[in-house]
Design a protein around this motif. Structure first.
Motif, PDB file in Angstrom:
ATOM      1  N   THR A 233      60.459  -1.880 -34.043  1.00 59.91           N
ATOM      2  CA  THR A 233      60.250  -2.267 -35.439  1.00 59.91           C
ATOM      3  C   THR A 233      59.991  -3.763 -35.590  1.00 59.91           C
ATOM      4  N   GLU A 234      59.884  -4.470 -34.476  1.00 59.72           N
ATOM      5  CA  GLU A 234      59.648  -5.908 -34.539  1.00 59.72           C
ATOM      6  C   GLU A 234      58.195  -6.220 -34.867  1.00 59.72           C
ATOM      7  N   VAL A 235      57.276  -5.420 -34.330  1.00 62.38           N
ATOM      8  CA  VAL A 235      55.836  -5.632 -34.509  1.00 62.38           C
ATOM      9  C   VAL A 235      55.303  -4.586 -35.472  1.00 62.38           C
ATOM     10  N   ALA A 236      54.412  -4.984 -36.368  1.00 62.51           N
ATOM     11  CA  ALA A 236      53.835  -4.058 -37.344  1.00 62.51           C
ATOM     12  C   ALA A 236      53.268  -2.835 -36.642  1.00 62.51           C
ATOM     13  N   TYR A 237      53.527  -1.668 -37.220  1.00 58.19           N
ATOM     14  CA  TYR A 237      53.062  -0.418 -36.617  1.00 58.19           C
ATOM     15  C   TYR A 237      51.549  -0.401 -36.442  1.00 58.19           C
TER      16      TYR A 237
ATOM     17  N   ILE B   6      48.267  13.149 -37.276  1.00 54.08           N
ATOM     18  CA  ILE B   6      48.534  12.120 -36.266  1.00 54.08           C
ATOM     19  C   ILE B   6      49.084  12.796 -35.018  1.00 54.08           C
ATOM     20  N   SER B   7      48.334  12.761 -33.946  1.00 56.39           N
ATOM     21  CA  SER B   7      48.727  13.456 -32.730  1.00 56.39           C
ATOM     22  C   SER B   7      49.819  12.736 -31.960  1.00 56.39           C
ATOM     23  N   ASN B   8      49.908  11.429 -32.150  1.00 51.00           N
ATOM     24  CA  ASN B   8      50.893  10.630 -31.429  1.00 51.00           C
ATOM     25  C   ASN B   8      52.238  10.750 -32.134  1.00 51.00           C
ATOM     26  N   LEU B   9      53.248  11.249 -31.426  1.00 47.64           N
ATOM     27  CA  LEU B   9      54.552  11.514 -32.018  1.00 47.64           C
ATOM     28  C   LEU B   9      55.183  10.265 -32.609  1.00 47.64           C
ATOM     29  N   LYS B  10      55.188   9.174 -31.874  1.00 48.56           N
ATOM     30  CA  LYS B  10      55.821   7.953 -32.367  1.00 48.56           C
ATOM     31  C   LYS B  10      55.098   7.421 -33.602  1.00 48.56           C
ATOM     32  N   GLN B  11      53.774   7.464 -33.594  1.00 46.89           N
ATOM     33  CA  GLN B  11      53.015   6.992 -34.743  1.00 46.89           C
ATOM     34  C   GLN B  11      53.222   7.894 -35.949  1.00 46.89           C
ATOM     35  N   ARG B  12      53.435   9.191 -35.723  1.00 49.84           N
ATOM     36  CA  ARG B  12      53.723  10.104 -36.821  1.00 49.84           C
ATOM     37  C   ARG B  12      55.049   9.727 -37.482  1.00 49.84           C
ATOM     38  N   LEU B  13      56.031   9.382 -36.657  1.00 49.39           N
ATOM     39  CA  LEU B  13      57.321   8.960 -37.202  1.00 49.39           C
ATOM     40  C   LEU B  13      57.209   7.608 -37.903  1.00 49.39           C
ATOM     41  N   GLN B  14      56.375   6.732 -37.385  1.00 42.33           N
ATOM     42  CA  GLN B  14      56.164   5.446 -38.049  1.00 42.33           C
ATOM     43  C   GLN B  14      55.571   5.647 -39.445  1.00 42.33           C
TER      44      GLN B  14
ATOM     45  N   TRP C 291      65.141   6.025 -42.135  1.00 45.48           N
ATOM     46  CA  TRP C 291      65.767   5.226 -43.185  1.00 45.48           C
ATOM     47  C   TRP C 291      66.054   3.809 -42.715  1.00 45.48           C
ATOM     48  N   THR C 292      65.237   3.350 -41.782  1.00 47.06           N
ATOM     49  CA  THR C 292      65.327   1.980 -41.289  1.00 47.06           C
ATOM     50  C   THR C 292      64.244   1.127 -41.938  1.00 47.06           C
ATOM     51  N   VAL C 293      64.599  -0.074 -42.361  1.00 49.36           N
ATOM     52  CA  VAL C 293      63.599  -1.038 -42.835  1.00 49.36           C
ATOM     53  C   VAL C 293      63.122  -1.814 -41.618  1.00 49.36           C
ATOM     54  N   PRO C 294      61.867  -1.606 -41.192  1.00 47.82           N
ATOM     55  CA  PRO C 294      61.386  -2.294 -39.987  1.00 47.82           C
ATOM     56  C   PRO C 294      61.573  -3.809 -40.079  1.00 47.82           C
ATOM     57  N   THR C 295      61.874  -4.407 -38.959  1.00 43.86           N
ATOM     58  CA  THR C 295      62.105  -5.847 -38.931  1.00 43.86           C
ATOM     59  C   THR C 295      60.891  -6.628 -39.417  1.00 43.86           C
ATOM     60  N   PHE C 296      59.691  -6.137 -39.086  1.00 48.92           N
ATOM     61  CA  PHE C 296      58.491  -6.875 -39.506  1.00 48.92           C
ATOM     62  C   PHE C 296      58.335  -6.853 -41.024  1.00 48.92           C
TER      63      PHE C 296
END
Length: 620
Positions: free
Chosen positions: A180-184, A373-381, A467-472
């Motif tokens: 969450t440090e760098v913009a998705y 979105i086929s990429n699991l992590k990007q789907r969660l983002q 329910w996390t506010v990304p650091t960026f």
């Protein structure tokens, strides 16, 4: 969707005009439900049939009007309005707060803004209307004779910001790390998550853990209301930028219109319901009726076999609804003899009867588009950003619901309700709503049903991430607060907009102080402050520990006066948290893993205050 099907890209994008409210299930034997495979959609289609029967038994015509898709150019105008950038297209007189949002944007976010402004300008030219205003007109404070502007227009400024943004290649990170440090959108543009396309099944979902930076992790509940009000705007810009990079068509619909209900509990807008509830219990964030339903289910129904799946009696559910309308606020209703399956039916009825979907009519198409979105992590983002965009009432209510569904899933051995079962049953109640008389395209029903069920499963299983506010985003809030407090004269404004990213890089490269002594306030407990020597290894947890040890020794008399001594004379200190107050933030409850020297350098004008831990939301 987080299973075999959703990891493959879909070619179907759902909108509220093509939702499956009257979809007919594929031929399936309902009696085979008990022996169905993990990806069976039988429960989904049976729930759709139950919804049809419940709506048909009401004997009422729907009073909802169909949501409409904005016209060409209107969507871009609405987007710029929602992101606080409407002055860029000739809206009302701009304020510094509107304009300075630009100062926080990343490379991909700036490009997303540029695309919307360009698209809006093209639509105006097609309709032979006046083009977007010149930037000199947007910033009315800037003299038209100021030579620093020359013939510069809005597009040139945005392109200049885009070029000034850092384009450094990001280092790849482990596939199970949620960064969450760098913009998705920056991660997607640099191909950082390309190795996260592994297949996943409902019975074996991959685990992710949030990579904490030096400033720790921030959850939605950790930020004050003024700070959280700025997050949706920035999250919408970031979601748009992410979808642009992933080439996902992100659409929104206009809000649906429905006649106000005459009831007190069901069919009432969440905001109206909460406004009434706060007269009973102040600061209520989740409707009291929903809290009561969930509490009843947790006490007497969460471990019942087939809870949520087995339908209660329609007649009894209708009777329950009527009795609650009459007696709930008077405190005369008893849950003791209520059948758990009827209460589960009441829960689903409450969700369906909302005048607008819990996920909102505007963003329901965006939620369903996420399945592409086929990429699991990007789907969660993307889901993370969507949840941050939701209005506060919707977000808090959704959180309470998902927490309950997670508890149901943990008792699968006793209630026989797997995570996939829960998702397929609850999906129709979240994505189909009263009055949405529409039918999906031929052959697309199965994919759409699986997609929305997969989204519900993702939200239940990965809610700690969502329910996390990304650091960026928090960094952008800080930047926006800092810039909003400054005043810019005519000659400095353009240079400021063009140099913000260079200044940011210089700030990040500056050396942190190796040691610093600070004072921490704890006026709730003692009058004087606590002096703490910070070094690179000092964390918030260390400060709290030192505070407890220090004042446990010095303040026995004070502690006795506030009744913090047990009857046997042993010391029991209350739960406390360390807050960051002022400077470039309003109020922020700190993660215990926050490195305090880094926080000092990020917000040198802020104060640190120790307060009691916030009370949990009251449950009936």
């Amino acid at each position: 969707m987080l299973c075999d099907i959703p990891v493959s890209p879909y070619r179907y994008v759902c909108s509220l005009r093509s939702c499956p409210c009257k979809m007919n299930p594929p031929q399936a034997n309902a009696s085979s439900r008990k022996n169905s495979e993990p990806l069976s959609m039988n429960d989904f289609w049976l729930e759709v049939e139950n919804i049809k029967q419940m709506q048909g038994s009401d004997g009422e015509e729907s009073s909802s009007s169909e949501p409409s898709t904005p016209e060409e150019g209107e969507a871009e105008a609405d987007w710029l309005q929602d992101t606080g950038l409407s002055p860029l297209i000739g809206g009302p007189s701009p304020t510094e707060g509107n304009v300075l949002i630009l100062s926080t944007l990343t490379r991909t976010q700036t490009a997303a803004v540029q695309r919307r402004v360009d698209s809006y300008s093209r639509s105006l030219r097609k309709r032979c209307k006046q083009p977007a205003r010149d930037v000199r007109e947007v910033f009315s404070a800037v003299s038209t004779t100021n030579s620093c502007w020359g013939s510069t227009n809005l597009g040139n400024i945005l392109r200049g910001l885009h070029q000034n943004c850092s384009s450094q290649k990001l280092e790849p990170i482990a596939s199970n790390v949620f960064d969450t440090e760098v913009a998705y959108s920056e991660q997607a543009a640099d191909g950082q998550n390309e190795d996260c396309k592994t297949q996943c099944k409902p019975e074996k979902l991959p685990r992710f853990h949030i990579q904490k930076g030096r400033l720790g992790m921030t959850r939605v509940s950790d930020l004050s209301s003024p700070d959280m009000k700025q997050v949706p705007t920035l999250a919408l810009i970031e979601l748009t930028a992410l979808c642009d990079v992933l080439e996902i068509d992100l659409k929104r619909n206009k809000a649906i219109k429905r006649k106000a209900s005459e009831s007190k509990l069901f069919g009432v807008p969440l905001t109206s319901l909460l406004e009434h509830d706060r007269r009973v219990i102040s600061n209520t964030q989740v409707p009291l009726i929903l809290q009561a339903i969930l509490t009843c289910l947790e006490k007497k129904g969460i471990d019942v076999q087939g809870i949520l799946r087995i339908s209660g009696s329609q007649a009894r559910i209708k009777s329950l609804q009527q009795r609650l309308e009459r007696n709930f606020y008077a405190g005369l209703f008893s849950w003791d003899e209520v059948n758990p399956h009827d209460v589960a039916g009441l829960l689903k009825l409450f969700l369906r009867e909302l005048p607008a979907p819990l996920l909102t009519a505007e963003y329901l198409p965006a939620f369903t588009a996420v399945q592409k979105i086929s990429n699991l992590k990007q789907r969660l983002q993307a889901l993370n950003l969507l949840i941050l965009i939701l209005p506060e009432a919707n977000r808090c209510t959704l959180k309470a619901l998902l927490e309950f569904l997670s508890k149901v899933a943990t008792l699968e051995k006793s209630n026989l309700m797997s995570l996939w079962n829960i998702a397929t049953i609850m999906a129709p109640n979240l994505f189909l709503y009263r009055g949405s008389n529409c039918k999906g395209p031929e052959g697309g029903e199965k994919q759409l049903a699986e997609g929305v069920a997969g989204l519900v499963m993702a939200m239940v299983h990965y809610q700690d991430l969502l329910w996390t506010v990304p650091t960026f985003l928090l960094s952008q809030v800080r930047k926006l607060n800092e810039n909003s407090s400054k005043r810019f004269n005519d000659s400095r404004l353009l240079n400021f907009l063009r140099k913000i990213h260079t200044d940011k890089e210089k700030h990040e490269k500056s050396q942190t102080e190796p040691c610093k002594q600070v004072k921490i306030q704890a006026s709730v407990f003692v009058k004087d402050s606590l002096a703490v020597q910070l070094d690179e290894g000092t964390r918030a947890a260390d400060v709290l520990k030192k505070f407890q040890e220090h004042f446990a020794q010095r303040s026995w008399q004070m502690i006795r006066t506030v009744s913090l001594i047990k009857c046997n004379g042993s010391f029991e200190f209350p739960n406390v948290e360390l807050y960051e107050v002022g400077g470039n933030i309003c109020e922020h409850c700190l993660d215990h893993d926050t490195y305090m020297l880094d926080l000092y350098n990020a917000n040198p004008n802020g104060e640190w205050v120790i307060k009691p831990s916030p009370p949990s939301t009251p449950i009936l």
